[in-house]
Design a protein around this motif. Sequence first.
Motif, PDB file in Angstrom:
ATOM      1  N   PHE A   1     -16.959  79.895 -79.545  1.00 61.88           N
ATOM      2  CA  PHE A   1     -16.238  79.637 -78.301  1.00 61.88           C
ATOM      3  C   PHE A   1     -15.749  78.199 -78.270  1.00 61.88           C
ATOM      4  CE2 PHE A   1     -19.563  82.742 -77.392  1.00 61.88           C
ATOM      5  CZ  PHE A   1     -18.835  83.768 -76.794  1.00 61.88           C
TER       6      PHE A   1
ATOM      7  N   GLU B   1     -13.320  76.257 -68.615  1.00 62.87           N
ATOM      8  CA  GLU B   1     -12.830  77.570 -69.042  1.00 62.87           C
ATOM      9  C   GLU B   1     -13.395  77.906 -70.422  1.00 62.87           C
ATOM     10  OE1 GLU B   1      -8.640  79.917 -69.998  1.00 62.87           O
ATOM     11  OE2 GLU B   1      -8.598  77.748 -69.652  1.00 62.87           O
ATOM     12  N   ILE B   2     -13.948  79.107 -70.558  1.00 65.70           N
ATOM     13  CA  ILE B   2     -14.536  79.540 -71.821  1.00 65.70           C
ATOM     14  C   ILE B   2     -13.521  80.398 -72.569  1.00 65.70           C
ATOM     15  CG2 ILE B   2     -16.403  80.846 -72.907  1.00 65.70           C
ATOM     16  CD1 ILE B   2     -18.075  80.225 -70.356  1.00 65.70           C
TER      17      ILE B   2
ATOM     18  N   GLY C   1     -12.964  82.623 -76.005  1.00 64.96           N
ATOM     19  CA  GLY C   1     -13.516  83.239 -77.193  1.00 64.96           C
ATOM     20  C   GLY C   1     -12.677  82.841 -78.395  1.00 64.96           C
TER      21      GLY C   1
ATOM     22  N   TRP D   1     -22.841  78.564 -69.121  1.00 67.29           N
ATOM     23  CA  TRP D   1     -22.467  79.334 -70.318  1.00 67.29           C
ATOM     24  C   TRP D   1     -23.683  80.085 -70.866  1.00 67.29           C
ATOM     25  CZ3 TRP D   1     -24.569  78.354 -75.188  1.00 67.29           C
ATOM     26  CH2 TRP D   1     -24.056  79.146 -76.209  1.00 67.29           C
TER      27      TRP D   1
ATOM     28  N   ARG E   1     -24.717  83.060 -68.701  1.00 70.61           N
ATOM     29  CA  ARG E   1     -23.805  84.198 -68.897  1.00 70.61           C
ATOM     30  C   ARG E   1     -24.041  84.874 -70.236  1.00 70.61           C
ATOM     31  NH1 ARG E   1     -17.707  82.889 -67.907  1.00 70.61           N
ATOM     32  NH2 ARG E   1     -17.573  85.046 -68.624  1.00 70.61           N
ATOM     33  N   MET E   2     -24.244  84.093 -71.287  1.00 65.92           N
ATOM     34  CA  MET E   2     -24.480  84.675 -72.611  1.00 65.92           C
ATOM     35  C   MET E   2     -25.751  85.520 -72.628  1.00 65.92           C
ATOM     36  SD  MET E   2     -22.096  84.203 -74.812  1.00 65.92           S
ATOM     37  CE  MET E   2     -22.954  84.755 -76.265  1.00 65.92           C
TER      38      MET E   2
ATOM     39  N   ILE F   1     -20.169  87.241 -72.859  1.00 66.74           N
ATOM     40  CA  ILE F   1     -18.838  86.627 -72.738  1.00 66.74           C
ATOM     41  C   ILE F   1     -17.989  87.129 -73.882  1.00 66.74           C
ATOM     42  CG2 ILE F   1     -17.520  84.465 -72.724  1.00 66.74           C
ATOM     43  CD1 ILE F   1     -20.132  83.050 -71.802  1.00 66.74           C
ATOM     44  N   SER F   2     -16.782  87.543 -73.565  1.00 66.83           N
ATOM     45  CA  SER F   2     -15.814  87.994 -74.580  1.00 66.83           C
ATOM     46  C   SER F   2     -16.398  89.054 -75.517  1.00 66.83           C
ATOM     47  CB  SER F   2     -15.288  86.805 -75.403  1.00 66.83           C
ATOM     48  OG  SER F   2     -14.595  85.906 -74.580  1.00 66.83           O
TER      49      SER F   2
END
Length: 145
Positions: A10, A17-18, A20, A102, A105-106, A111-112
Amino acid sequence: MIRTTPTAAFWISPGGEILGVGTSHISKIIDTPERFGLTMTYLKAVYKDYGEPLGFEGKARDMIVREVISRGWIRLRRYPNNCWKINLVDFSEQVQVTLACWAKRMLCSGISGFIEGDGYMPVITSHPDGCFEHKTTMKDLAQSR
């Protein structure tokens, strides 16, 4: 589809903003140089200076990635069965909050299309020049803020 990831990559923008990364961090920069505050002319010039083809993972790539990181971008890569490596320019309060979000969320939702299934996966955060290095785990990073 979300899958537990042996590898993932990432970019996190200075605004949080993340993004991928598909194939490689440099390919993401080449695909959208303006997003990183660069131009295709600049990228081609750096590669030409090093005598490398555009996109090659060599010295030009290192120079460009360092430039992007110096502008406040964060580079993240998971190495299979090893660790997450995070490259950033500083470890400010805001960066710590961004990384904690981050990591949460992971670990929770992914994510993505990727999710981290191991809360004890090591995380090594460092400056590209080796000025500092911080070691933790995904679980501790997620709980840090």
